[in-house]
Design a protein around this motif. Structure first.
Motif, PDB file in Angstrom:
ATOM      1  N   VAL A  46       0.900  -1.197   0.070  1.00  0.00           N
ATOM      2  CA  VAL A  46      -0.156  -0.028  -0.112  1.00  0.00           C
ATOM      3  C   VAL A  46       0.936   1.226  -0.073  1.00  0.00           C
ATOM      4  N   THR A  48       1.819   4.662   0.970  1.00  0.00           N
ATOM      5  CA  THR A  48       1.395   5.646   2.198  1.00  0.00           C
ATOM      6  C   THR A  48       2.160   7.012   1.899  1.00  0.00           C
ATOM      7  N   ARG A  63      -9.609  -1.069   9.688  1.00  0.00           N
ATOM      8  CA  ARG A  63      -8.858  -0.052   9.131  1.00  0.00           C
ATOM      9  C   ARG A  63      -7.536   0.285   9.764  1.00  0.00           C
ATOM     10  N   THR A  75      -2.088   7.593   6.567  1.00  0.00           N
ATOM     11  CA  THR A  75      -2.724   7.125   5.478  1.00  0.00           C
ATOM     12  C   THR A  75      -3.763   6.305   6.149  1.00  0.00           C
ATOM     13  N   PHE A  77      -6.284   2.731   5.350  1.00  0.00           N
ATOM     14  CA  PHE A  77      -6.526   1.894   4.306  1.00  0.00           C
ATOM     15  C   PHE A  77      -7.587   0.716   4.882  1.00  0.00           C
ATOM     16  N   GLU A  83      -7.144  -1.127   0.039  1.00  0.00           N
ATOM     17  CA  GLU A  83      -7.629   0.054  -0.744  1.00  0.00           C
ATOM     18  C   GLU A  83      -7.304   1.456   0.209  1.00  0.00           C
ATOM     19  N   VAL A  84      -6.467   2.230  -0.314  1.00  0.00           N
ATOM     20  CA  VAL A  84      -6.444   3.568   0.466  1.00  0.00           C
ATOM     21  C   VAL A  84      -7.691   4.258   0.591  1.00  0.00           C
TER      22      VAL A  84
END
Length: 167
Positions: A46, A48, A63, A75, A77, A83-84
């Motif tokens: 992911v 960031t 999350r 950040t 996700f 998924e961000v």
């Protein structure tokens, strides 16, 4: 025991046992690695903010938050999909963070001597609470059931605080 490859500048790890996933913040890679807790196989990366440091899984919202040192933001996700969902910004140096398991995250802000309450579902800062005269809060303990936390600070060893009001 095993190795999880491609984790440059590892800073932290968070786990979501109910999802069989772990998450690593990679400070030099500006990424978080998602891995399988049983096999340690990498499931994804992911993107960031800059220099992700601390990382935290919040179980009620499922999350993950990385707390990014140089970009001074977090950040957020989705733990299942990677998924961000967004970023939360602040112009202060943050230190320790804890989730209450009920959908809230509390973060020590070293530069401003306050605690910031975050709603990771809505991607908002809910509240800022001063903990002065404590200066430079760093470590934090949280008793979510009693709505109390304690923290270490440069000027005083500990200060109790509740999410609803400072004491």
């Amino acid at each position: 025991m095993g190795d999880i490859p491609d984790t440059p500048g590892v800073h932290g790890i968070a786990v979501a046992p109910e999802l069989n996933r772990g998450f690593i913040s990679n400070g030099r890679g500006n990424t978080a690695t998602i891995f399988d807790l049983k096999t340690l196989k990498t499931l994804g990366q992911v993107k960031t903010g800059t220099n992700p440091d601390g990382i935290l899984y919040e179980p009620a919202t499922k999350r993950v938050l990385t707390f990014n040192g140089r970009s001074q933001d977090a950040t957020v996700f989705d733990a299942a999909s990677g998924e961000v969902l967004g970023r939360l910004s602040w112009a202060a140096s943050r230190s320790f963070r804890r989730a209450d398991g009920k959908g809230r995250v509390f973060v020590n802000m070293e530069d401003t001597s306050e605690v910031v309450e975050i709603d990771p579902q809505k991607l908002t800062v809910v509240k800022r609470s001063s903990i002065k005269p404590c200066d430079g809060p760093s470590g934090m303990g949280l008793d979510a059931a009693k709505h109390r936390s304690s923290r270490c600070a440069a000027t005083r060893p500990c200060r109790c605080w509740t999410p609803t009001r400072a004491r």
